[in-house]
Write an enzyme that holds these catalytic residues in place. Sequence first.
Site, PDB file in Angstrom:
ATOM      1  N   VAL A  86       0.719  -1.242  -0.520  1.00  0.00           N
ATOM      2  CA  VAL A  86      -0.136  -0.183  -0.326  1.00  0.00           C
ATOM      3  C   VAL A  86       0.654   0.999  -0.719  1.00  0.00           C
ATOM      4  O   VAL A  86       1.578   1.595   0.698  1.00  0.00           O
ATOM      5  CB  VAL A  86      -0.739  -0.327   1.672  1.00  0.00           C
ATOM      6  N   LYS A  87       0.368   1.834  -1.224  1.00  0.00           N
ATOM      7  CA  LYS A  87       1.095   3.758  -1.369  1.00  0.00           C
ATOM      8  C   LYS A  87       1.244   4.361  -0.334  1.00  0.00           C
ATOM      9  O   LYS A  87      -0.279   5.105  -0.324  1.00  0.00           O
ATOM     10  CB  LYS A  87       2.132   3.219  -2.681  1.00  0.00           C
ATOM     11  N   ILE A  88       1.457   5.579   0.325  1.00  0.00           N
ATOM     12  CA  ILE A  88       1.288   6.332   1.597  1.00  0.00           C
ATOM     13  C   ILE A  88       2.066   7.530   1.353  1.00  0.00           C
ATOM     14  O   ILE A  88       3.108   7.383   1.939  1.00  0.00           O
ATOM     15  CB  ILE A  88       1.016   5.829   2.386  1.00  0.00           C
TER      16      ILE A  88
END
Length: 222
Positions: A86-88
């Site tokens: 998950v890219k945040i």
Amino acid sequence: MELMLDTIELDKIASYNECLNISGVTSNPSIIKKHGKVNIESHMKEIRKIIGPEKSLHIQVVGVSSEDMIADARKIINEIDQNAYVKIPTTTEGLKAMKELKKEGFNVTATAIYSIFQGLMAINVGVDYIAPYFNRMENMGVNSLEVLTHLQNEIDRSKSETKILAASFKNSKQVVEALSTGAKSVTIGTEIIEENLDTAAVNQAVIDFNQDWFSLYNKNSI
């Protein structure tokens, strides 16, 4: 070196997955917009089919608050790909989300990194990857090589398991420079690969070799 493709174009992912040992695929809303509107769930599942279960697939949240980012992350894992990274974005709210998601066992990539300090904070919360934006930093007058070197030194010093996933390149020279700092991973657009493997000079060399061989042996194979 981990080589990832920064695209959602299925044909290009399939093509380069055949000829290169790619480690995964990365995406973000801007890449998706460039490609055109797609059904995210089905499209990402198609990418997973192409690259297989062992390679990493990085999908970005779109929420702004930590609560919304966490909700997006859970949706990505539950509805799209249970092994996704998950890219945040590395903001205050993003760091809150990263810290909570790592507690829950998520794979997390800290993205939109423009400074050493941002990268250090992401390393602090134990993310899997940090993604400094190489060319965008250069455009802002930030020394990208200095940023990557400092971050890699901190990873080595602290024996952190975080990896640098250098991103946002405009040419192959920047890719080579990023790797020279010790960065373990890069994600690059397929246009950079194409520009450097399918150049006029390379193609002419292949033609010349073939013609020279044919002139001697009157055949196009050994």
